[in-house]
Design a protein around this motif. Sequence first.
Motif, short mmCIF file in Angstrom:
data_model
loop_
_atom_site.label_atom_id
_atom_site.label_comp_id
_atom_site.label_asym_id
_atom_site.label_seq_id
_atom_site.Cartn_x
_atom_site.Cartn_y
_atom_site.Cartn_z
N MET A 1 0.91 -1.22 0.02
CA MET A 1 0.01 0.11 -0.06
C MET A 1 0.84 1.10 0.12
O MET A 1 1.98 1.17 0.41
CB MET A 1 -0.96 -0.17 1.14
CG MET A 1 -1.15 1.18 1.74
SD MET A 1 -1.97 0.89 3.39
CE MET A 1 -3.55 0.85 2.84
N PRO A 10 1.13 4.69 -2.64
CA PRO A 10 0.63 3.41 -2.36
C PRO A 10 -0.02 3.53 -0.92
O PRO A 10 0.50 4.01 -0.08
CB PRO A 10 2.05 2.54 -2.42
CG PRO A 10 3.07 3.55 -2.79
CD PRO A 10 2.47 4.95 -2.79
N ARG A 11 -0.90 2.54 -0.59
CA ARG A 11 -1.57 2.60 0.49
C ARG A 11 -0.78 1.75 1.39
O ARG A 11 -0.06 0.91 0.82
CB ARG A 11 -2.96 1.78 0.82
CG ARG A 11 -3.04 1.47 2.13
CD ARG A 11 -4.26 1.38 2.72
NE ARG A 11 -4.68 1.00 3.66
CZ ARG A 11 -5.26 1.74 4.78
NH1 ARG A 11 -5.38 2.94 4.39
NH2 ARG A 11 -5.72 0.92 5.65
N ARG A 12 -0.98 1.95 2.18
CA ARG A 12 -0.05 1.23 2.91
C ARG A 12 1.04 1.75 2.26
O ARG A 12 1.89 1.30 2.21
CB ARG A 12 -0.27 -0.24 2.86
CG ARG A 12 -1.50 -0.85 3.79
CD ARG A 12 -2.50 0.32 4.28
NE ARG A 12 -3.39 -0.01 5.08
CZ ARG A 12 -4.01 1.00 5.81
NH1 ARG A 12 -4.06 2.21 5.67
NH2 ARG A 12 -5.03 0.77 6.53
N THR A 13 0.68 2.70 1.30
CA THR A 13 1.55 3.77 0.75
C THR A 13 0.81 5.03 0.91
O THR A 13 1.55 5.97 0.56
CB THR A 13 1.82 3.25 -0.66
OG1 THR A 13 1.88 1.97 -0.91
CG2 THR A 13 2.88 3.90 -1.12
N GLU A 310 -2.39 -2.63 -2.92
CA GLU A 310 -1.97 -3.73 -4.11
C GLU A 310 -2.69 -5.04 -3.93
O GLU A 310 -2.42 -5.78 -4.02
CB GLU A 310 -0.58 -4.20 -3.51
CG GLU A 310 -0.36 -4.79 -2.28
CD GLU A 310 -0.25 -3.75 -0.79
OE1 GLU A 310 -0.30 -2.63 -1.12
OE2 GLU A 310 0.23 -4.45 0.06
N GLU A 329 3.30 -0.67 -6.26
CA GLU A 329 2.04 -1.48 -5.98
C GLU A 329 2.35 -2.62 -6.91
O GLU A 329 2.06 -3.90 -6.57
CB GLU A 329 1.08 -0.64 -6.35
CG GLU A 329 0.48 0.45 -5.51
CD GLU A 329 0.52 0.27 -4.13
OE1 GLU A 329 0.28 -0.80 -3.69
OE2 GLU A 329 0.36 1.08 -3.41
N HIS A 332 4.59 -5.19 -4.98
CA HIS A 332 4.00 -5.78 -4.14
C HIS A 332 3.20 -7.23 -4.55
O HIS A 332 2.73 -8.28 -3.77
CB HIS A 332 2.80 -5.08 -3.58
CG HIS A 332 3.16 -4.14 -2.31
ND1 HIS A 332 3.70 -4.54 -1.15
CD2 HIS A 332 2.63 -2.96 -2.10
CE1 HIS A 332 3.84 -3.54 -0.26
NE2 HIS A 332 3.24 -2.57 -0.83
N GLU A 351 6.27 -3.81 2.81
CA GLU A 351 6.63 -2.29 2.40
C GLU A 351 7.92 -2.00 2.12
O GLU A 351 8.18 -1.05 1.45
CB GLU A 351 5.80 -1.43 3.64
CG GLU A 351 4.40 -1.70 3.60
CD GLU A 351 3.72 -1.62 2.50
OE1 GLU A 351 4.13 -0.92 1.34
OE2 GLU A 351 2.48 -1.88 2.45
N TYR A 406 8.56 1.65 5.90
CA TYR A 406 8.62 1.91 4.66
C TYR A 406 9.97 2.20 4.23
O TYR A 406 10.90 1.46 3.58
CB TYR A 406 7.66 2.94 3.79
CG TYR A 406 6.41 2.45 3.65
CD1 TYR A 406 5.66 2.42 4.97
CD2 TYR A 406 5.91 2.26 2.54
CE1 TYR A 406 4.26 2.12 4.76
CE2 TYR A 406 4.36 2.06 2.50
CZ TYR A 406 3.57 1.76 3.39
OH TYR A 406 2.14 1.48 3.51
#
Length: 475
Positions: A1, A10-13, A310, A329, A332, A351, A406
């Motif tokens: 993410m 990214p999420r979780r980005t 992702e 992503e 991932h 991550e 990250y």
Amino acid sequence: MTAAHRQTSPRRTAVLRREAVLATVPVAVAALLGAAGTASAGTVGTSGAGDPYFPLSGNGGYHVKHYDLTLRYDTTSRRLDGKAVLTVRATQKLTRFDLDLKGLKVTGVTVDRTAAGFRRDGQELVVTPRHTLRKDQEFRVTVTYHGTPKSVTDPDGSADGWIRTDDGAFVAGEPQGAMTWFPGNNHPKDKSSYDFTITVPKGRTAVANGVLRGQHTENGRTTFRWHQAEPMASYLATATVGKFKVEQYTTHDGIQIYNAVDAREARAAAPVLKKLPSVLEWESKLFGPYPFRAAGSIVDHAPDVGYALETQSRPLYDSAPDLSTLVHESAHQWFGDSVSLTAWKDIWLNEGFATYAEWLYSEQHGGDSAQKTFDALYARPANDGLWAFPPGDPGSGKNLFDTPVYARGAMVLHELRKTVGDQDFFRILRTWATEHRAGHGTTAQFVKLSERVSGKDLDGLFHTWLYTKGKPSKA
Ligand SMILES: [Zn+2]
């Protein structure tokens, strides 16, 4: 993410990503617990999978082999009607077991077509089959349900699960949200294949994971059938609904691409999405063959979400992604999706690796070297948030998507690369993705593999970079 800086990371980005992207991404790239309570010991499936960060996520006593989800979503009333058919194998004798489901009204549960007892207890759907299930018995659980899905708020304050948008829903389940739209074993420890049959009003598109098996329209509604053959963690499932422009083609490597793009994001997204085949090809060279038969992107217009995820085979973006986010992503798909966590504490395996893929992409495409990116991070003062906690031990679910996971997670890999040399480093990455493909991996296994491939004792390196609090003194 990836956390989104509002242009979508990214999420979780997302949140994280926001910071990570702005601060570290090179400009060039910008181009058992659960003690289920009463019942006779040993025959009741536990209410959790044993993850201390999310004690009620997942359940004990069984493995879900396959989910067959039939959904109908009315984008006006926001009502979801669902039928979930789970093909399950008991891993112990079971007189009772739990599924995870939050909100929604359950109207019936059957086990092998026989009505079963059920009750709700928070996010647990407690099922009591008419007959005791034997260890290793395969059985089929059918749950019918409906209601207005609501997202869950994660410990870090972000929303996940079924998130409504102005034209449908943005459906992203990391780490908890799958239970907001279907009942299941909601922990990445348990991976399954999926079929989705999703009916939406004509003019809307429902996009899930894997390959599109067919679509047809009648009586003003369109039904989309999706098949995800390779095992998938529940948090990576999606059923995103919106008004999308669709593009389909097959790459020369035979990967079936399906892109769904909100018209409001189409212009900004086009030049980045065009690079997907070349990004997957580049990553395949580094990490081994792309792990799925399908790929693509879902670019929604969901300005309140703040992240990208992702979702397996087809990442989901809350707005047009930048190239770095697409690289993240996509990475991932190997690290997180194909090779999955057994505990959320190991989140750096997702991550840190996806972030390091961004650094490598920059390095090999005319941008900053990974060393330069590392140095810029390392220059941050000891009181910077980057050093707030060690990436191997985030401490709680609140920190899962925070900068140390990250950026310092990627620094762990860079230190490993410097210590073992490029040849062994890239062999480690490829071997990791290959040996654990379609399965799981733990941090301990990654350390062991790194030592095996390099022939070096790496305890000190991992101890310092992965587990020691505060800014490490120069390695
Ligand atoms: Zn990520």
